[in-house]
Design a protein around this motif. Structure first.
Motif, PDB file in Angstrom:
ATOM      1  N   ASN A   1       3.692  -1.477 -20.380  1.00 61.93           N
ATOM      2  CA  ASN A   1       3.925  -2.932 -20.353  1.00 61.93           C
ATOM      3  C   ASN A   1       4.976  -3.376 -19.357  1.00 61.93           C
ATOM      4  O   ASN A   1       5.401  -4.523 -19.387  1.00 61.93           O
ATOM      5  CB  ASN A   1       4.333  -3.460 -21.735  1.00 61.93           C
ATOM      6  N   PHE A   2       5.447  -2.500 -18.490  1.00 56.77           N
ATOM      7  CA  PHE A   2       6.457  -2.899 -17.533  1.00 56.77           C
ATOM      8  C   PHE A   2       6.250  -2.143 -16.233  1.00 56.77           C
ATOM      9  O   PHE A   2       5.476  -1.186 -16.149  1.00 56.77           O
ATOM     10  CB  PHE A   2       7.873  -2.662 -18.073  1.00 56.77           C
ATOM     11  N   VAL A   3       6.963  -2.605 -15.196  1.00 58.22           N
ATOM     12  CA  VAL A   3       6.849  -2.021 -13.864  1.00 58.22           C
ATOM     13  C   VAL A   3       7.817  -0.848 -13.742  1.00 58.22           C
ATOM     14  O   VAL A   3       8.985  -0.950 -14.127  1.00 58.22           O
ATOM     15  CB  VAL A   3       7.170  -3.081 -12.788  1.00 58.22           C
TER      16      VAL A   3
ATOM     17  N   THR B   1       2.205  -3.677 -13.128  1.00 57.62           N
ATOM     18  CA  THR B   1       2.643  -3.237 -14.442  1.00 57.62           C
ATOM     19  C   THR B   1       1.821  -2.043 -14.915  1.00 57.62           C
ATOM     20  O   THR B   1       0.601  -2.031 -14.791  1.00 57.62           O
ATOM     21  CB  THR B   1       2.494  -4.382 -15.455  1.00 57.62           C
TER      22      THR B   1
ATOM     23  N   ASP C   1      -1.075  -7.037 -10.139  1.00 64.98           N
ATOM     24  CA  ASP C   1      -0.004  -6.795 -11.093  1.00 64.98           C
ATOM     25  C   ASP C   1       0.259  -5.293 -11.157  1.00 64.98           C
ATOM     26  O   ASP C   1      -0.619  -4.500 -11.504  1.00 64.98           O
ATOM     27  CB  ASP C   1      -0.415  -7.335 -12.461  1.00 64.98           C
TER      28      ASP C   1
END
Length: 916
Positions: free
Chosen positions: A187-189, A182, A180
């Motif tokens: 909390n995000f890419v 992220t 992942d």
């Protein structure tokens, strides 16, 4: 004698064991080499890859006879027999009729033809990476059907599918070799800022829509799978150099550089290594919108002016001039006055940068498909992120370290992802606190009020100035000696502010959050294929939030929590393999919420005498847990104070606010202390206050969001034409969203007494809560795509996407769904890989309908826009090189995909790639 004979026999045996050598060449039907074709011994993992000229040499301990399987993306696989040592082979690969013949893994976690996938899948392989006219392979993804990219920065593009987009896209997951990607605290890419070099990418798959049944809570709106090249299969040294310029109306013409190198080597059929490095630098897209959204048409001449990309002018107050000097009400009146702000360009350097490196060790102890892998990735970059404010991401670092054991039937993977915010800071608070370090708010507003009153009354001059001139004179007096951008005094103050992690005096945010993740999967198909293909798996993740109180309420130390899950999938074919059923179910548990089951069922029917048509249907339930910020944020964003709704978070957010003179007279104190819980239990709804009828509101704590997703689709292979269409309908329960409330600094909301006085006196603060919408939310849409070979061997593609949602905004005016997606999009492509010898070209066009953008930074309309990308390329076989000349947005029409973000211009480049 006997010893000598034994030794000779041993040497002969060893020599025979290591001496099987096979040489060959791989080309297409036109005799053109197929570089990087995979050559593998059937039934093993032993193999090699063809070089730039299509040549390969395979040395193995395998004794003939055996078979080789030769594959390459975009071509039909070929199998040839090896009957003797030192055999020379000439292999011709036939081009796949359509992209639907290509193999994907994401839809079912097992290899299958894209044509046979039970759900919608988009694929971007080596051919597409080499031919994309976009400045990067990541930018090229926006030409896939149903895929949206919102451009936040030159180095930060946010991918989304099926609506509800934002730059902080917590609904979309990106997996890099199963990890992942992220950023744990954000909390995000961050797009591909800290992702993968284009030389390292073997393929990309995008799975639109919910996939919680296999991939867990984060797989809510879609997943991007980025798969790297294995050093056993892709060996040698490759490099690229790309240079050109960016062009934007606001910033002019500026240089652009992108460089990368990859090295991989298999020392034997047991041990291989690889390493990658890439560097990108360019001028970021400038954000120059100075419009006051709350006061359309207003300029700095308006005392309350608050420009969109001007920061520091959010600090404002209501000055009652009559009350200040004891005049009758209405003599001089009152006015909302804001401090003078700084333009965004005064507060940050627009140098965008991305540096990525990774290193891998691959070990096959038994020289077969059993493999042990260590992979370490480190990315560092400068970019701009637009959330509640515009954040200058400087020297941001993301690290991922993975250990994996796998073979064709199973994998066990463990990795850690950690981020370091480096020297990143909030541009809004940079401006606010540069102002305050020069002159405090109280003194500034006092200077303003005194000058205004004097000018209106003619004190010292005998000339009573009109209101407009008095305001101008008051601002001039209050700003006397103000720090001027470009001066050493301004720069030293800005440097001090951006190095200070206390938002009362500084702007730097500190984040060293990480998470640890373990997942495993076992495919029992080799044991159960007579009945069905059965797969099981599971995962565990632990979060460790560490922002030292600058983002989360972790002032007393890191906050930790965990979640885990397990899944089962059964796949069965019927009726001569014309009907395929796939069923799966997953159970997930977050320590703060009840466990949740995510089932999925799909049915795919293959039709036609030639099996070249199919229809598919799937239904699934999914969910997403509230993010780390939904739960534990505690951040003053200037326009609002953000407080997460984890039960123990509410009492950890404690803030002290200054009261107005009227408030001080009521409470007997110059300040008021507010605990985060008040935002949920002691507040007014914003809409009711705006309507003049204040209503108290209690906000429920956030719960997991749920989705039920239905999808139908049709695929067809009609000779050299491929058709793929799909439609979906999603219903959401407990839709996670934000709502703004007004917290009175004294009194209890609804008491019809003190709290109303607080509203009247301006003694209120805006808080943003994290909760669930009580309203029903639905989204639906459809895509249709056609890809074909036309006019001989020209590649042509066109697709259309429709997206819409339903939500009763009037009934729930304080909820914000942030759909942020155009209703209509059209994309088209045209090109030829070999228009004439060694020369190819490719063109991409896309059109986006207008739409409404809704986000915490700003709301507003996004006009429709069209973008044309193009490239021409020339191959020089003697240099093993491809030269490319291209550009994105070559028509030069600047556009933007979000309100307040940088205006996207054009990029023109020339590149040289060696051993692609």
């Amino acid at each position: 004698m006997r010893t000598g004979l034994l030794l000779a026999m041993l040497l002969f045996a060893v020599g025979a064991y290591a001496q099987t050598t096979v040489r060959g060449n791989v080309s297409d039907e036109n005799g053109i080499p197929v570089p990087a074709a995979n050559v593998v011994i059937v039934g093993t993992m032993v193999g090699t890859t063809a070089d730039f000229d299509g040549n390969f040499v395979l040395e193995t301990a395998e004794v003939p006879p055996f078979e080789l399987r030769i594959t390459s993306v975009g071509y039909a696989a070929s199998t040839v027999a090896v009957s003797s040592n030192n055999q020379n082979l000439s292999i011709t690969l036939s081009e796949s009729q359509t992209y639907l013949d290509e193999v994907v893994i994401s839809a079912s976690r097992t290899p299958e033809r894209l044509f046979e996938s039970p759900v919608t899948v988009e694929r971007f392989g080596l051919k597409e990476i080499q031919n994309t006219p976009a400045e990067s392979f990541y930018g090229g993804l926006q030409n896939l059907k149903g895929v949206d990219i919102n451009t936040n920065s030159l180095t930060f593009q946010s991918i989304n599918t099926r609506g509800f987009a934002s730059f902080a896209n917590v609904r979309f997951m990106q997996l890099v070799d199963g990890m992942d990607n992220t950023a744990p605290g954000l909390n995000f890419v961050l797009g591909n800022l800290v992702g993968m070099s284009e030389l390292e990418v073997q393929s990309i798959e995008i799975l639109p829509g919910a996939s919680s049944a296999l991939y867990g809570a984060g797989a809510f709106n879609g997943i991007l799978f980025m798969n790297s090249k294995n050093p056993f299969d892709y060996q040698g040294i490759s490099a690229y150099f790309k240079t050109g310029f960016t062009q934007q109306d606001a910033a002019g013409t500026n240089p652009y550089y992108d460089f990368g190198i990859r090295a991989a080597h298999a020392f034997s059929d047991k041990f291989a290594v690889k390493a990658n490095f890439s560097y990108l630098s360019g001028e970021d897209w400038h954000a120059v919108n100075e419009e006051d959204l709350a006061r359309p048409g207003a300029t700095r001449e308006n005392p309350a002016y608050d420009g969109l990309n001007v920061y520091g002018d959010e600090v404002s107050t209501l000055l009652n001039f009559d009350q200040a000097v004891g005049l009758p009400s209405g003599t001089l009146g009152s006015a909302v006055v804001s401090r003078t702000g700084y333009a965004e360009a005064d507060l940050l350097n627009y140098n965008a940068q991305s540096v990525k490196t990774d290193f891998s060790l691959h070990y096959r102890p038994f020289a077969n498909d059993f493999e042990i892998i260590y992979n370490g990735r480190v990315g560092r970059g400068n970019t701009i992120y637009q959330g509640a404010n515009r954040y200058a991401i400087r020297d941001f670092t993301l690290q991922q370290h993975r250990v994996e054991v796998r073979n064709k039937n199973f994998f066990v993977r463990g990795y850690i992802t950690s981020e370091n915010s480096g020297n990143s800071y909030d541009t809004r608070f940079a401006a606010i606190n540069v102002n305050r370090r020069w002159k405090g708010d109280t003194q500034w507003f006092t200077d303003y009020a005194q000058t205004f009153i004097g000018a209106r009354l003619g004190v010292g001059t005998g000339v009573q100035l009109p209101e407009e001139q008095a305001h101008a004179l008051a601002r001039q007096a209050a700003d006397q000696g103000r720090l001027v951008p470009g001066t050493p005094q301004f720069q030293s103050t800005l440097d001090a502010v951006t190095a200070d992690g206390d938002f009362n005096t500084g702007a730097k945010f500190i984040d060293k959050t990480k998470f640890r993740h373990v997942d495993a999967n076992y495919n029992f198909s080799h044991l159960t294929s007579d009945f069905a293909d059965i797969m099981i798996g599971g995962s565990f993740r632990e979060y460790e939030l560490n922002s030292q109180g600058t983002i989360f309420t972790d002032i007393d130390g890191p906050i930790t929590y965990n979640e885990y899950g397990a899944y089962l999938q059964v796949q069965k074919k019927f009726l001569d393999d014309r009907l395929k059923f796939t069923g799966s179910v997953r159970y997930d548990k977050n320590e703060f919420f009840d466990g949740f089951f995510s089932p999925r069922a799909s049915l795919l029917a293959t039709l036609g005498e030639e099996r070249n048509h199919n229809i598919r249907f799937s239904v699934q339930q999914g969910f997403r847990n509230p993010t780390t910020q939904d739960l534990f944020i505690g951040l003053n964003a200037g326009r609002a104070i953000l407080v997460g709704s984890a039960p123990d978070n509410l009492d950890r957010d404690i803030r002290t606010f200054d009261l107005t003179p009227s408030g001080q007279a009521i409470t007997g104190s110059p300040t008021s202390t507010i605990v985060g819980r008040a935002a949920y239990e002691n507040a007014f709804s914003v809409s009711s206050v705006q309507q003049g009828a204040p209503q108290a509101i209690e906000t429920p704590l956030v719960q997991p969001e749920e989705i039920t997703a239905f999808e139908v689709g049709y695929r067809a292979q009609l000779g050299r034409i491929a058709i793929d269409l799909s439609g979906y309908y999603n219903t959401y329960d407990n839709f996670i969203s934000n709502t703004n409330v007004l917290v009175p600094l004294y009194g209890q909301a609804g008491d019809n007494a003190l709290s109303l006085l607080a509203l009247q006196n301006g003694d209120v603060e805006v808080y943003q809560n994290y909760t669930n919408s009580p309203a029903d939310v639905q989204s639906y849409g459809a895509t249709i795509g056609l890809d074909a070979k036309v006019l001989g061997d020209f590649d042509f593609g066109i697709n259309y996407t429709y997206a819409e949602f339903e939500f009763d905004q009037a009934a729930f005016p304080d909820f914000r769904t942030q759909f942020n997606t155009p209703n209509h999009k059209v994309k088209a492509s045209f090109g030829h890989t070999e228009l004439f010898k060694n020369f190819g070209f490719f063109i991409n066009y896309r059109w986006s309908d207008s739409y409404e953008w809704q986000n915490t930074f700003a709301d507003g309309p996004i006009p429709s826009f069209s973008v044309l990308d193009a490239q021409v390329n020339y191959t020089v076989p003697s240099l093993k090189s491809i030269f490319k000349l291209g550009g994105s947005n070559i028509l030069g029409e600047d556009f933007f995909s979000a309100v307040g973000t940088g205006i996207v211009g054009s990029i023109f480049y020339v590149s040289w790639t060696v051993n692609p």
